[in-house]
Design an enzyme around this catalytic site. Structure first.
Site, short mmCIF file in Angstrom:
data_model
loop_
_atom_site.label_atom_id
_atom_site.label_comp_id
_atom_site.label_asym_id
_atom_site.label_seq_id
_atom_site.Cartn_x
_atom_site.Cartn_y
_atom_site.Cartn_z
CE LYS A 70 -1.89 -1.10 3.94
NZ LYS A 70 -1.19 -2.36 4.21
NE ARG B 84 -4.07 -1.67 10.05
CZ ARG B 84 -2.99 -1.10 9.54
NH1 ARG B 84 -3.01 0.14 9.10
NH2 ARG B 84 -1.87 -1.78 9.44
NE ARG C 84 6.35 -0.54 10.08
CZ ARG C 84 5.16 -0.71 9.48
NH1 ARG C 84 4.99 -0.27 8.24
NH2 ARG C 84 4.18 -1.31 10.10
NE ARG D 207 2.42 -5.57 11.29
CZ ARG D 207 3.54 -5.22 10.67
NH1 ARG D 207 4.70 -5.75 11.03
NH2 ARG D 207 3.50 -4.34 9.71
P1 ADP Z 1 2.32 -1.81 3.21
O1 ADP Z 1 2.36 -0.31 3.15
O2 ADP Z 1 1.09 -2.39 2.57
O3 ADP Z 1 2.54 -2.35 4.60
P2 ADP Z 1 4.86 -1.64 1.74
O4 ADP Z 1 4.50 -0.78 0.58
O5 ADP Z 1 5.68 -1.04 2.82
O6 ADP Z 1 3.53 -2.37 2.35
O7 ADP Z 1 5.60 -2.93 1.15
C1 ADP Z 1 6.15 -3.93 2.03
C2 ADP Z 1 7.54 -4.34 1.52
O8 ADP Z 1 7.40 -5.07 0.29
C3 ADP Z 1 8.46 -3.18 1.22
O9 ADP Z 1 9.78 -3.56 1.59
C4 ADP Z 1 8.34 -2.97 -0.30
O10 ADP Z 1 9.56 -2.47 -0.86
C5 ADP Z 1 8.04 -4.38 -0.80
N1 ADP Z 1 7.07 -4.41 -1.90
C6 ADP Z 1 6.02 -3.58 -2.12
N2 ADP Z 1 5.33 -3.96 -3.23
C7 ADP Z 1 5.96 -5.06 -3.71
C8 ADP Z 1 5.74 -5.94 -4.83
N3 ADP Z 1 4.71 -5.73 -5.68
N4 ADP Z 1 6.59 -6.96 -5.01
C9 ADP Z 1 7.62 -7.17 -4.15
N5 ADP Z 1 7.89 -6.40 -3.08
C10 ADP Z 1 7.07 -5.35 -2.85
P1 AMP Z 2 1.02 0.25 9.20
O1 AMP Z 2 2.14 1.24 9.08
O2 AMP Z 2 -0.19 0.63 8.41
O3 AMP Z 2 1.49 -1.17 8.93
O4 AMP Z 2 0.57 0.30 10.73
C1 AMP Z 2 1.46 -0.06 11.78
C2 AMP Z 2 0.68 -0.28 13.07
O5 AMP Z 2 0.05 0.95 13.48
C3 AMP Z 2 -0.48 -1.29 12.99
O6 AMP Z 2 -0.04 -2.63 13.19
C4 AMP Z 2 -1.38 -0.80 14.13
O7 AMP Z 2 -0.89 -1.17 15.39
C5 AMP Z 2 -1.25 0.72 14.01
N1 AMP Z 2 -2.25 1.29 13.07
C6 AMP Z 2 -2.00 1.93 11.89
N2 AMP Z 2 -3.14 2.33 11.30
C7 AMP Z 2 -4.14 1.92 12.12
C8 AMP Z 2 -5.56 2.00 12.06
N3 AMP Z 2 -6.19 2.59 11.02
N4 AMP Z 2 -6.27 1.47 13.09
C9 AMP Z 2 -5.67 0.87 14.12
N5 AMP Z 2 -4.35 0.75 14.25
C10 AMP Z 2 -3.58 1.27 13.25
#
Ligand code: ADP
Ligand code: AMP
Length: 218
Positions: free
Chosen positions: A16, A91, A164, A175
């Site tokens: 995302k 969420r 992170r 998660r």
């Molecule tokens: P989210 O925001 O949904 O938690 P991220 O955009 O941070 O996910 O992506 C999670 C990890 O996977 C990051 O390290 C990113 O570089 C990698 N990633 C994102 N999209 C893809 C994809 N289509 N294929 C492989 N790796 C990806």
């Molecule tokens: P994310 O960066 O979206 O993966 O979020 C990291 C963490 O933040 C999640 O695992 C939750 O603990 C918290 N968090 C982020 N967005 C939300 C949301 N919309 N509602 C509840 N918790 C959230």
């Protein structure tokens, strides 16, 4: 683009943030990530951050009240007037209902909700390999997206990167459980409103971006 107020849905590590950043660049509308807002509060050591940290490290969801408060304040700001891309919010169904109320008060509507679908078995590798530029926030991955020049951010040239605290193998199960139990019910919620598009996020980053542009009608 057909839509200006978008939601990117999908599991943790599904891509995302990666796609939201690209849309932000391309269309000049801001990415609003509740996860980033919470991490900023944790870093600042604010009371909210202190409260949220333990919940985040356990892979659970922060309370709807806190999250809705963050978003309500954020979408009032002037840079959201042209639209926004919500990443990681809503969420839960109560968060989605609160968002509907907030938008209705302003006589605004959502344009589209896109689910970036990725199977569970891919997410462990996505999450544990994730790292980010400490300066500009560009996202990378140990296997799937290394900086072009090793150790140097492609975007800003910084040589500092962070991982992170919650991106450990130990939190992935919690998660994913939170996602399936509390967030998955949002798909029928938005489907019923005729807003939902589903794209396959289990492909190359560029291929997913193209598909996203297609469903957004660009
Ligand atoms: P989210 O925001 O949904 O938690 P991220 O955009 O941070 O996910 O992506 C999670 C990890 O996977 C990051 O390290 C990113 O570089 C990698 N990633 C994102 N999209 C893809 C994809 N289509 N294929 C492989 N790796 C990806
Ligand atoms: P994310 O960066 O979206 O993966 O979020 C990291 C963490 O933040 C999640 O695992 C939750 O603990 C918290 N968090 C982020 N967005 C939300 C949301 N919309 N509602 C509840 N918790 C959230």
């Amino acid at each position: 683009m057909g839509g200006k107020r978008l939601i990117l849905m999908g599991p943790p590590g599904g891509g995302k943030g990666t796609q939201a950043k690209r849309l932000q660049e391309r269309y000049g509308i801001v990415q609003l990530s509740t996860g980033d807002m919470l991490r900023a509060a944790v870093k600042a050591g604010s009371p909210l951050g202190l409260q949220a940290k333990a919940v985040m490290d356990a892979g659970k969801l922060v309370s709807d009240e806190i999250i809705v408060g963050l978003i309500a304040e954020r979408i009032q700001q002037s840079d959201c007037a042209k639209g926004f891309i919500l990443d990681g919010f809503p969420r839960t169904v109560p968060q989605a209902e609160a968002l509907d109320r907030l938008l209705k008060e302003k006589e605004l509507k959502l344009d589209k909700v896109v689910e970036v679908a990725v199977p569970d078995e891919r997410l462990m590798e996505r999450i544990t390999g994730r790292f980010t530029c400490a300066k500009c926030g560009e996202g990378y991955h140990d296997t799937f997206k290394q900086p072009k020049k090793p150790g140097v951010c492609d975007v800003c040239g910084s040589t500092e990167f962070t991982r992170r605290a919650d991106d450990s193998a130990a939190t992935v199960g919690a998660r994913l459980k939170a996602y399936h139990d509390q967030t998955a019910p949002l798909m029928p919620y938005y489907k019923a409103q005729g807003l939902l598009e589903v794209i396959n996020g289990d492909r190359d980053i560029d291929v997913v971006s193209k598909d996203l542009e297609r469903v957004l009608g660009t």
